[in-house]
Enzyme design. Structure first.
Site, PDB file in Angstrom:
ATOM      1  N   THR A 393      -4.108  56.838   6.297  1.00 12.90           N
ATOM      2  CA  THR A 393      -2.904  56.092   6.622  1.00 12.90           C
ATOM      3  C   THR A 393      -2.982  55.512   8.028  1.00 12.90           C
ATOM      4  O   THR A 393      -3.661  56.033   8.888  1.00 12.90           O
ATOM      5  CB  THR A 393      -1.713  57.075   6.541  1.00 12.90           C
ATOM      6  OG1 THR A 393      -1.690  57.616   5.228  1.00 12.90           O
ATOM      7  CG2 THR A 393      -0.413  56.405   6.849  1.00 12.90           C
ATOM      8  N   GLY A 476      -0.635  62.737   6.604  1.00 15.05           N
ATOM      9  CA  GLY A 476      -0.143  63.549   5.502  1.00 15.05           C
ATOM     10  C   GLY A 476       0.975  64.496   5.906  1.00 15.05           C
ATOM     11  O   GLY A 476       1.991  64.079   6.463  1.00 15.05           O
TER      12      GLY A 476
END
Length: 580
Positions: A393, A476
């Site tokens: 991400t 996460g």
């Protein structure tokens, strides 16, 4: 000695890269700082951009210089990241937005995550003898990529409500250039490429088994690219050029979608042209809670933004400042608050279109008080059950000269996502749908047309109705925890954004692929503190001093009085904060 901050001037902007060490650092004037608090953040009275890659930051900054708004700059930066940071994000993933409109004083939230395909059912996987959805490969790519729809919807909103001198095609110029002409490989890209060609791990690695990955990200002889070598992605350049000229519809209704769908179906995949053509990003109501004299905003489900806000809601019931930053009590309290928030998250979080989620209750002051009462400062909770209702991400941030602000997070889930790059597209597809459960009784079980549980959650703090802190991170389960570290360090302890991000971090829980939960703590945390945490029952795992397991965070703090913007980026990545 840990690497020190490096001062450089780039395109007329003062920027700061790297990190301080406990022994000291260099500030932006090149002067040595004997204490971290003396090191200066990049500052500006105009536009500020912070991303996890220096090329992306420059792309966003250039758009601001050319008269674009914060949304425009965010798109340019995100598109560039989709080229130069494929281990963490591509246009085959999803994104989520928090947008503050300075003209209207409105906070908007945009959910551009993709839904599972019309043919994606539990029975489909069970008939193949599978007990869980594979983490990699064609069966992992079972949700429509939402990134481009997010760019498109946000751009239209910005053009209409903020004004801009920049048009859509220009926003992709930088990304197209780096895809066509190449870019120098960074340490992060080399590291994750090397990890993912490990032939011993057939479940999570060995991505060279997929022709598209091998053709796109490896050399002709099958070896990885090393730092400083040039990686070109001509097929991705062609895809981006088509999107630049024809808009988002080219990705979801045209030849690009057809190439993706054809290859997936030829290899037993699930997505259809109908899945792509029916996809859309949705404006949603942002969540918020009070924290001290600020208001914290985040995204609603299907993101874990509720967990990030629950942590702050619990901490509101403690005098965090009195505990002392960096003490065993400080770490223990936030970890225990995280356990409380994660218990609720794991019980409720999924697509709210499929299950009712009691958000008003979960974010209520009363619930935060009840959660706080369960925390024992002398002992770590080994099992936290949710209280029943009484009723990989990238993150980037932009603040423009007019005060518009964007907090954006974009991802392909695991590093390099599914590993699938359909021929002729250059589009690496995410594996976000592998997080669905095949247990029909699980709250996040697979169903057609459903959005899965997302760890992604961009954040923003406001004070007196105006942005005070634009912040976020990848990582996460670490995202809510790192957000709590940044907020408490800045709001409760008055630290600068860079010091707050540089400071030692921790991660309670498991990273993807890990077999068990533990408490990862960076090695810079004093042994006396980790020893005390062990005594309280925390399963300590000391990791590297600046490990990117903790994610790549960033922040922009806006001084309420002077309106000066202070940018910060994470020393654990290849990022850059820059203003003009």
């Amino acid at each position: 000695m840990i690497k020190a901050s490096i001062c450089m001037r780039l395109a007329g902007a003062i920027v700061l890269s790297g990190a301080y060490s406990a022994a000291g650092a260099f500030d932006i004037t090149g002067k040595y700082c004997d204490t971290p608090s003396r090191c200066i953040n990049p500052t500006t009275t105009q536009g500020m951009v912070t991303t996890s890659n220096y090329l992306a930051t420059q792309a966003g900054l250039q758009i601001l210089r050319d008269g674009g708004n914060a949304i425009d700059a965010a798109i340019a930066a995100a598109a560039t990241l989709a080229v130069v940071y494929p281990q963490m994000t591509t246009i085959g993933g999803d994104n989520f937005w928090l947008i503050y409109n300075a003209k209207t004083g409105e906070m908007r939230a945009l959910n551009a995550s993709g839904r599972s395909g019309e043919k994606a059912t539990i029975d489909f996987y069970k008939q193949k003898g599978l007990s869980k959805i594979p983490a990699r490969g064609y069966l992992a790519a079972n949700t429509v990529p939402g990134v481009v729809s997010g760019w498109d919807e946000a751009y239209r909103y910005g053009q209409k409500s903020m004004g801009s001198k920049v048009k859509w095609p220009q926003l992709l110029d930088s990304a197209i250039g780096y895809a066509e002409n190449g870019f120098a490989v960074t340490p992060s890209l080399e590291k994750w490429s090397n990890i993912n060609v490990n032939p011993a791990d057939q479940e999570f690695r060995n991505l060279q088994r997929f022709d598209g990955f091998k053709h796109t990200y490896l050399k002709p002889d099958g070896s990885i690219y090393h730092v400083g070598e040039v990686l070109k992605q001509p097929e991705l350049a062609g895809t981006l050029r088509t999107i630049a000229s024809d808009g988002a519809k080219a990705f979801y209704q045209g030849a690009i979608a057809k190439k993706i769908v054809d290859e997936l179906q030829q290899n037993g995949g699930l997505l259809t042209m109908k899945d792509f053509s029916s996809h859309k990003a949705d404006w949603v109501t942002p969540l918020k809670v009070n924290y001290r004299d600020t208001v914290a905003y985040n995204l609603p489900p299907n993101t874990q933004g509720m967990a990030s806000l629950e942590i702050l809601n619990v901490l509101n019931n403690f005098d965090v400042k009195k505990l002392g930053e960096g003490t065993a009590d400080y770490y223990h309290l936030i970890i225990e608050a995280t356990k409380e928030a994660f218990a609720d998250r794991d019980k409720y979080l999924t697509d709210p279109a499929f299950n009712k989620i009691p958000l008003d209750y979960l974010l209520s002051r009363e619930h935060g008080v009840d959660q706080a009462k369960r925390i024992q400062m002398a002992h770590a909770a080994t099992s936290v059950q949710p209280l029943d209702p009484k009723g990989d991400t990238i993150w980037l941030g932009v603040v423009d000269k007019d005060g518009n602000a964007v907090s954006l997070i974009q991802s392909v889930y695991h590093d390099f996502g599914s590993g699938i790059v359909p021929k002729g597209t250059g589009v690496l597809l995410q594996n976000r749908g592998s997080f669905f459960s095949l247990d029909k009784n699980h709250v996040n079980h697979l169903e057609p047309g459903k959005r899965t549980f997302h760890t992604l959650n961009p954040a923003m703090l406001t004070k007196n109705g105006k942005p005070l802190l634009v912040y976020g991170t990848m990582g996460g389960e670490g995202q809510p925890q790192t957000q709590a570290a940044i907020v408490t360090r800045i709001v409760d302890f008055g630290m600068s954004p860079q010091d707050a991000i540089n400071g030692p971090r921790w991660l309670h829980g498991r990273t993807w692929g890990a077999a068990s939960n533990d408490l990862k703590v960076e090695g810079r945390v004093p042994s006396a503190v980790t020893d005390e945490l062990k005594k309280r029952g925390h399963p300590i795992n000391v990791v590297d001093d600046y490990t990117d397991t903790m994610g790549h965070a960033g922040a922009i703090w806006i001084d309420p009085a002077s309106k000066v913007r202070y940018g910060a980026t994470d020393p654990r990545g290849d990022g850059l904060a820059a203003g003009y």
